[in-house]
Design a protein around this motif. Structure first.
Motif, short mmCIF file in Angstrom:
data_model
loop_
_atom_site.label_atom_id
_atom_site.label_comp_id
_atom_site.label_asym_id
_atom_site.label_seq_id
_atom_site.Cartn_x
_atom_site.Cartn_y
_atom_site.Cartn_z
N SER A 184 96.00 0.31 98.85
CA SER A 184 95.98 -1.00 98.38
C SER A 184 94.66 -1.24 97.59
O SER A 184 93.81 -0.73 97.96
N ASN A 185 94.84 -2.55 96.87
CA ASN A 185 93.80 -2.58 96.02
C ASN A 185 92.57 -3.72 96.77
O ASN A 185 93.15 -4.95 97.16
N LEU A 186 91.60 -3.39 96.80
CA LEU A 186 90.42 -4.41 97.35
C LEU A 186 89.19 -4.61 96.31
O LEU A 186 89.53 -3.93 95.03
N SER A 187 88.59 -5.73 96.53
CA SER A 187 87.88 -5.76 95.16
C SER A 187 86.21 -6.14 95.88
O SER A 187 85.89 -6.51 97.05
N ILE A 188 85.43 -5.88 94.81
CA ILE A 188 83.92 -6.05 95.03
C ILE A 188 83.47 -7.04 93.73
O ILE A 188 83.61 -6.70 92.77
N TRP A 189 82.83 -8.01 94.51
CA TRP A 189 82.28 -8.98 93.16
C TRP A 189 80.81 -9.43 93.80
O TRP A 189 80.39 -10.05 94.38
N SER A 190 79.98 -8.80 92.78
CA SER A 190 78.55 -8.69 93.41
C SER A 190 77.85 -8.07 92.08
O SER A 190 78.21 -7.30 91.23
N SER A 197 88.21 4.84 102.95
CA SER A 197 89.15 4.07 104.00
C SER A 197 90.76 4.32 103.38
O SER A 197 91.40 3.88 103.91
N GLY A 198 90.55 4.81 102.12
CA GLY A 198 92.01 5.21 101.59
C GLY A 198 92.54 4.13 100.65
O GLY A 198 93.58 4.03 100.30
N HIS A 199 91.68 3.22 100.10
CA HIS A 199 92.14 2.11 99.29
C HIS A 199 91.46 2.39 97.88
O HIS A 199 90.56 3.31 97.40
N VAL A 200 91.85 1.30 96.89
CA VAL A 200 91.18 1.48 95.59
C VAL A 200 90.43 0.27 95.43
O VAL A 200 90.76 -1.00 95.55
N ASN A 201 89.31 0.38 94.79
CA ASN A 201 88.36 -0.71 94.15
C ASN A 201 88.79 -1.32 92.93
O ASN A 201 89.06 -0.52 91.96
N VAL A 202 88.89 -2.70 92.86
CA VAL A 202 89.20 -3.31 91.52
C VAL A 202 88.07 -4.26 91.49
O VAL A 202 87.84 -5.07 92.00
N PRO A 203 86.94 -3.56 90.85
CA PRO A 203 85.50 -4.51 90.97
C PRO A 203 85.70 -5.73 89.88
O PRO A 203 86.36 -5.40 88.72
N LEU A 204 85.10 -6.58 90.18
CA LEU A 204 84.83 -8.00 89.22
C LEU A 204 83.38 -7.80 88.65
O LEU A 204 82.55 -7.32 89.28
N ALA A 246 96.08 -8.09 90.65
CA ALA A 246 95.95 -6.71 91.49
C ALA A 246 96.44 -6.88 92.65
O ALA A 246 96.37 -5.87 93.47
N GLU A 247 96.93 -7.94 93.05
CA GLU A 247 97.14 -8.51 94.62
C GLU A 247 96.30 -7.77 95.69
O GLU A 247 96.39 -7.13 96.84
N VAL A 248 94.98 -8.42 95.44
CA VAL A 248 93.90 -7.90 96.33
C VAL A 248 93.87 -8.73 97.56
O VAL A 248 94.04 -9.97 97.40
N LYS A 249 93.62 -8.10 98.81
CA LYS A 249 93.78 -8.57 99.88
C LYS A 249 92.37 -8.75 100.61
O LYS A 249 92.31 -9.62 101.55
#
Length: 201
Positions: free
Chosen positions: A53-59, A75-82, A98-101
């Motif tokens: 799944s898509n996770l995100s970093i905003w920093s 952890s087996g997920h995908v980074n969608v950075p902002l 991106a349906e980030v959770k």
């Protein structure tokens, strides 16, 4: 490889200002990354978030950004950075599209308004630099995660066609557009740079 072969060597340095630095060895980075990965996997399991799944970093660029990026991958997920300077409208669009959770938030231009644009079913984790009021409003804080979770023990190896990250454009010509980058892309780029730096090898 490096956490076992160069455990005591410095891997990351973070400026603290006034010519002071925080230094983390490969072993220390490994411990933090693996603990954060354990949290992500536990949170994903409890929330019904499937692997990949898509996770995100905003920093902004900090040690925590690197830790979060590595932990997402481990952890087996995908980074969608902002972008740290991402405006609220485009951030809202990217996170929704991106349906980030799960969003890991540090210092951003959005400040306390960062949580306003998260999807209703998304959860926030406070990283280094996250403003104090915003950090308190986040569901989780990185220091507490690192204290409470044991290191994730496995070291899965991704395949070349596995998704590595999704990089969204700035959105200056309309809605931001996501570019899907597979594991083979950074690997190929690294080999090209290695040949460029050491052409005889």
């Amino acid at each position: 490889r490096w956490e076992s072969e160069a455990a005591d060597q410095v891997f990351l340095r973070q400026s603290l200002g006034n010519q002071k630095w925080e230094e983390l060895t490969w072993s220390e980075v490994s411990s933090r990354v693996r603990r954060l990965a354990s949290f992500i996997r536990d949170y994903a399991d409890q929330s019904g978030i499937p692997s990949g799944s898509n996770l995100s970093i905003w920093s902004t660029n900090t040690i925590d950004w690197i830790l979060a990026d590595l932990a997402i991958a481990l952890s087996g997920h995908v980074n969608v950075p902002l972008y740290p300077t991402q405006d609220l409208d485009s951030a809202r669009y990217v996170l929704s599209h991106a349906e980030v959770k799960l969003v890991l938030i540090g210092a951003t231009a959005a400040g306390d308004h960062a949580l306003d644009v998260l999807p209703e079913d998304a959860t926030a984790v406070a990283l280094r630099g996250c403003q104090s009021r915003l950090a308190k409003a986040c569901a989780y804080q990185l220091p507490k995660i690192l204290d409470e979770f044991e290191p994730f023990a496995d070291s899965p190896v991704a395949g070349p066609r596995d998704l590595f990250t999704i990089m969204y454009s700035s959105g200056t010509t309309g809605h931001p557009k996501g570019v899907m980058i597979h594991q083979s892309c950074p690997a190929m780029t690294a080999r090209i740079f290695a040949r460029w730096i050491s052409p005889t090898e």
